[in-house]
Design an enzyme around this catalytic site. Sequence first.
Site, mmCIF file in Angstrom:
data_model
loop_
_atom_site.group_PDB
_atom_site.id
_atom_site.type_symbol
_atom_site.label_atom_id
_atom_site.label_comp_id
_atom_site.label_asym_id
_atom_site.label_seq_id
_atom_site.Cartn_x
_atom_site.Cartn_y
_atom_site.Cartn_z
ATOM 1 C CB SER A 1 82.706 37.744 17.165
ATOM 2 O OG SER A 1 83.781 37.351 16.262
ATOM 3 C CG ASP B 1 81.970 31.020 14.230
ATOM 4 O OD1 ASP B 1 81.745 29.965 14.679
ATOM 5 O OD2 ASP B 1 82.008 31.972 15.198
ATOM 6 C CE LYS C 1 84.436 29.351 16.564
ATOM 7 N NZ LYS C 1 83.190 29.637 17.392
ATOM 8 C CD GLU D 1 78.914 29.963 19.864
ATOM 9 O OE1 GLU D 1 77.838 29.842 20.632
ATOM 10 O OE2 GLU D 1 79.436 30.919 19.304
ATOM 11 C CD GLU E 1 83.907 32.896 24.317
ATOM 12 O OE1 GLU E 1 83.745 32.351 23.322
ATOM 13 O OE2 GLU E 1 83.597 34.134 24.732
#
Length: 297
Positions: A78, A116, A146, A148, A214
């Site tokens: 982000s 991330d 991390k 996704e 999320e």
Amino acid sequence: MSETDRPDPAPESTAPYGSGPAAADPSAAVAPRKRVRVHHLRAMKERGEHFAMLTSYDQLTAQIFDQAGIPVLLVGDSAANNVLGYETTLPVTVDELLPLVRAVTRGSHSALVVADLPFGSYQSSPEQALATSVRFMKEGGAHAVKLEGGGTVVPQVAAIVAAGIPVMAHIGFTPQSEHGLGGYRVQGRGDAGDDLVRGALALQRAGAFAIVLEMVPGDVAKRVTAELSIPTIGIGAGVDCDGQVLVWQDMAGLRSGPMPRFVKRYADLRTTLSEAATAFAADVADLAYPGEEHTFH
Ligand code: KIV
């Protein structure tokens, strides 16, 4: 600049880990805190203690959040929208994120720093995922990574964990797959809730140490949290997750514009900074700054 012209050095982080948020006076001298490790988070889940995670992308916020007792700092992709000015998280690269990870690891003493993996840096193969993770550990000094995705990234998680690198997973709404998911929307409603639980269990079996949930309905997040022995960390997933995460600029009111429903603002930094900048400009125009006390003789 001579030695006597230099400002005092910033105070070290000294609050003990596990004593809750640090004292209001961050320079208060107490014993040095231990570095948070993944087993501490698991132990917190077992004790029913809920913990906070914040994003951080630079040395000073890392220092402030670390001293405030935030146990996990995420250098999220982000950064794409919150630091680098991109519209989405898709364009940000490993080379752009690495300096931010370095700054956060340098700025923090106690928090577990999670890097991330950006879009395109792990999806191709477990080998690619491992190579990217190794860069964040070796070059960034991260303590964990991390990524996704649910069942599809299980081989990636297994490969990274096998190399001794802790992995945080991220399911539900996954911004890197925004287009594939049909936009910014809640995931796991109805029958999709079972898939989400299955995905979470598969990621746990692959060795993930925690899972971000999320934009997932609260009852589904509660189910996932109850079925897993590793901590869940919610963002728009209700109060029953083991931890909660927010993007710091949202949490502190630095970003403008419409906010997702799950964001709670704990400060209005945008107004504070804007007023400070306006006052500085006015002082400069009026010759009110610099004053005598800011001038060397
Ligand atoms: O990149 C990020 O900031 C994230 C959090 C929102 C969990 O992935």
